[in-house]
Write a protein that holds these residues in place. Structure first.
Motif, PDB file in Angstrom:
ATOM      1  N   SER A   2       0.835  -1.190   0.000  1.00 44.45           N
ATOM      2  CA  SER A   2       0.000   0.000   0.000  1.00 44.45           C
ATOM      3  C   SER A   2       0.875   1.248   0.000  1.00 44.45           C
ATOM      4  O   SER A   2       1.877   1.305   0.712  1.00 44.45           O
ATOM      5  N   ILE A   3       0.493   2.215  -0.800  1.00 47.85           N
ATOM      6  CA  ILE A   3       1.237   3.476  -0.846  1.00 47.85           C
ATOM      7  C   ILE A   3       0.456   4.517  -0.053  1.00 47.85           C
ATOM      8  O   ILE A   3      -0.735   4.718  -0.278  1.00 47.85           O
ATOM      9  N   ASP A   4       1.141   5.160   0.850  1.00 47.41           N
ATOM     10  CA  ASP A   4       0.549   6.188   1.697  1.00 47.41           C
ATOM     11  C   ASP A   4       0.078   7.366   0.846  1.00 47.41           C
ATOM     12  O   ASP A   4       0.821   7.880   0.004  1.00 47.41           O
ATOM     13  N   SER A   5      -1.160   7.813   1.049  1.00 49.74           N
ATOM     14  CA  SER A   5      -1.699   8.923   0.255  1.00 49.74           C
ATOM     15  C   SER A   5      -0.928  10.223   0.505  1.00 49.74           C
ATOM     16  O   SER A   5      -0.828  11.061  -0.389  1.00 49.74           O
ATOM     17  N   LYS A   6      -0.365  10.373   1.691  1.00 47.68           N
ATOM     18  CA  LYS A   6       0.450  11.557   1.983  1.00 47.68           C
ATOM     19  C   LYS A   6       1.714  11.557   1.119  1.00 47.68           C
ATOM     20  O   LYS A   6       2.142  12.600   0.620  1.00 47.68           O
ATOM     21  N   LYS A   7       2.288  10.377   0.914  1.00 44.98           N
ATOM     22  CA  LYS A   7       3.482  10.254   0.084  1.00 44.98           C
ATOM     23  C   LYS A   7       3.157  10.596  -1.377  1.00 44.98           C
ATOM     24  O   LYS A   7       3.915  11.286  -2.046  1.00 44.98           O
ATOM     25  N   THR A  10       2.893  14.284  -1.706  1.00 46.69           N
ATOM     26  CA  THR A  10       4.231  14.889  -1.686  1.00 46.69           C
ATOM     27  C   THR A  10       4.866  14.812  -3.070  1.00 46.69           C
ATOM     28  O   THR A  10       5.417  15.800  -3.562  1.00 46.69           O
TER      29      THR A  10
END
Length: 78
Positions: A2-7, A10
């Protein structure tokens, strides 16, 4: 994985900053770039401000309009 939405946000913002930096170095307005890419000016603005996750197709079109290699749009550090 899973990829963090914050990342993701950014990366979108940094991509947009790099796009703006390159566009300005070419002395192009957002309107100039949009016209060269057959896009709306608001689309360029949203990309530069990190408010949209653009497609690979659009990135290729933009890089060709700016006459740069696509990897230059990703020449930033997180």
């Amino acid at each position: 994985m899973s990829i963090d939405s914050k990342k993701i946000l950014t990366y979108q913002k940094e991509f947009g900053k790099q796009l703006k930096k390159i566009r300005l170095s070419k002395k192009m307005s957002q309107l100039d770039l949009a016209a060269s890419c057959d896009l709306e000016k608001t689309s360029i603005s949203r990309i530069e401000n990190g408010r949209t996750n653009t497609t690979l197709k659009t990135m290729i079109i933009i890089s060709e309009a700016l006459n740069v290699n696509i990897y230059e749009l990703f020449d930033f550090e997180i």
